[in-house]
Design an enzyme around this catalytic site. Structure first.
Site, PDB file in Angstrom:
ATOM      1  N   ASN A  88       0.725  -1.186   0.184  1.00 49.35           N
ATOM      2  CA  ASN A  88      -0.183   0.003  -0.057  1.00 49.35           C
ATOM      3  C   ASN A  88       1.045   1.160   0.007  1.00 49.35           C
ATOM      4  OD1 ASN A  88      -2.180   1.712  -0.025  1.00 49.35           O
ATOM      5  ND2 ASN A  88      -3.251  -0.119   1.644  1.00 49.35           N
ATOM      6  N   HIS A 118      23.021   0.811  13.082  1.00 49.58           N
ATOM      7  CA  HIS A 118      24.367   1.410  13.402  1.00 49.58           C
ATOM      8  C   HIS A 118      24.690   1.164  14.911  1.00 49.58           C
ATOM      9  CE1 HIS A 118      24.002   3.876   9.787  1.00 49.58           C
ATOM     10  NE2 HIS A 118      22.723   4.136  10.118  1.00 49.58           N
ATOM     11  N   LYS A 167      11.996  -8.450  17.238  1.00 51.33           N
ATOM     12  CA  LYS A 167      12.080  -9.801  17.597  1.00 51.33           C
ATOM     13  C   LYS A 167      11.406 -10.786  16.407  1.00 51.33           C
ATOM     14  CE  LYS A 167      13.653  -9.274  22.299  1.00 51.33           C
ATOM     15  NZ  LYS A 167      13.213  -9.396  23.602  1.00 51.33           N
ATOM     16  N   ARG A 181       5.013  -7.194  21.135  1.00 50.47           N
ATOM     17  CA  ARG A 181       4.728  -8.347  22.107  1.00 50.47           C
ATOM     18  C   ARG A 181       3.723  -9.207  21.516  1.00 50.47           C
ATOM     19  NH1 ARG A 181       6.355  -4.482  25.384  1.00 50.47           N
ATOM     20  NH2 ARG A 181       7.846  -4.896  26.953  1.00 50.47           N
ATOM     21  N   LYS A 184      -1.882 -12.738  20.473  1.00 55.43           N
ATOM     22  CA  LYS A 184      -2.538 -13.991  20.711  1.00 55.43           C
ATOM     23  C   LYS A 184      -2.212 -14.931  19.364  1.00 55.43           C
ATOM     24  CE  LYS A 184      -6.880 -12.780  18.304  1.00 55.43           C
ATOM     25  NZ  LYS A 184      -8.314 -12.893  18.091  1.00 55.43           N
TER      26      LYS A 184
END
Length: 188
Positions: A88, A118, A167, A181, A184
């Site tokens: 998009n 960096h 992560k 985080r 579900k």
């Protein structure tokens, strides 16, 4: 022993120091890419957009790919886009470290895929550390989400709008927030 050029070294994750003798080539290539992006971002023809994006990436963009311009890319040759991908408006790809977008991925407006970072130390801060981003099949990245270097977004995963992902995201999950985080699992 054969020396690899700067783009090969970036692709394999080598840190590039500010005094690297080939560092100037990154800027030169960025301006070549920018010229193509100006053309691409000023056409409303889907076929022409795909053709110009093929030139930017150095690989054929499938007819099933839809890109709503503008799209911003700093290099392009380290971006691989699968089939049936939707990108998009106003997305940003910093791809010196490598971006792979597999089939059936959806990117909402203003998604940023940033493969470059960096060091935080003052003495080394102008060095460039590349790490690849992989977005697996059928993932959906929400509006204004940022995916940072070295991250893999799992198959069928959803990244909520506004998330900053630092992560890896497992398959079949939803993540959100800053930093992102687990929210579900997705029922398959």
């Amino acid at each position: 022993m054969e020396t690899k050029d700067i783009f090969e070294r970036l692709r394999i994750g080598e840190t590039i120091l500010p005094n690297d003798p080939e560092e100037y080539r990154m800027r030169e290539e960025a301006f070549i890419t920018k010229k193509l992006l100006v053309q691409m971002n000023n056409t409303a023809e889907p076929e022409e957009i795909r053709q110009l994006l093929s030139q930017v990436t150095g690989s054929e963009i499938d007819a099933s790919v839809v890109v709503f311009t503008p799209l911003y890319i700093n290099y392009g040759k380290h971006t691989k886009i699968g089939k049936n991908v939707f990108i998009n408006f106003d997305c940003v790809f910093l791809d010196l470290g490598g971006i792979t977008i597999e089939d059936n991925v959806q990117l909402a407006p203003k998604v940023s895929l940033l493969t470059e970072g960096h060091p935080t130390s003052i003495a080394d801060r102008h060095s460039l550390i590349p790490k690849p981003i992989l977005i697996k099949k059928n993932a959906w990245i929400g509006a204004n989400a940022t995916i940072l270097q070295g991250v893999t977004i799992g198959e069928n995963a959803v990244v909520a709008a506004g998330a900053v992902v630092s992560k890896d995201v497992p398959d079949n999950t939803i993540v959100g927030g800053i930093p992102a985080r687990f929210i579900k699992d997705i029922n398959t």
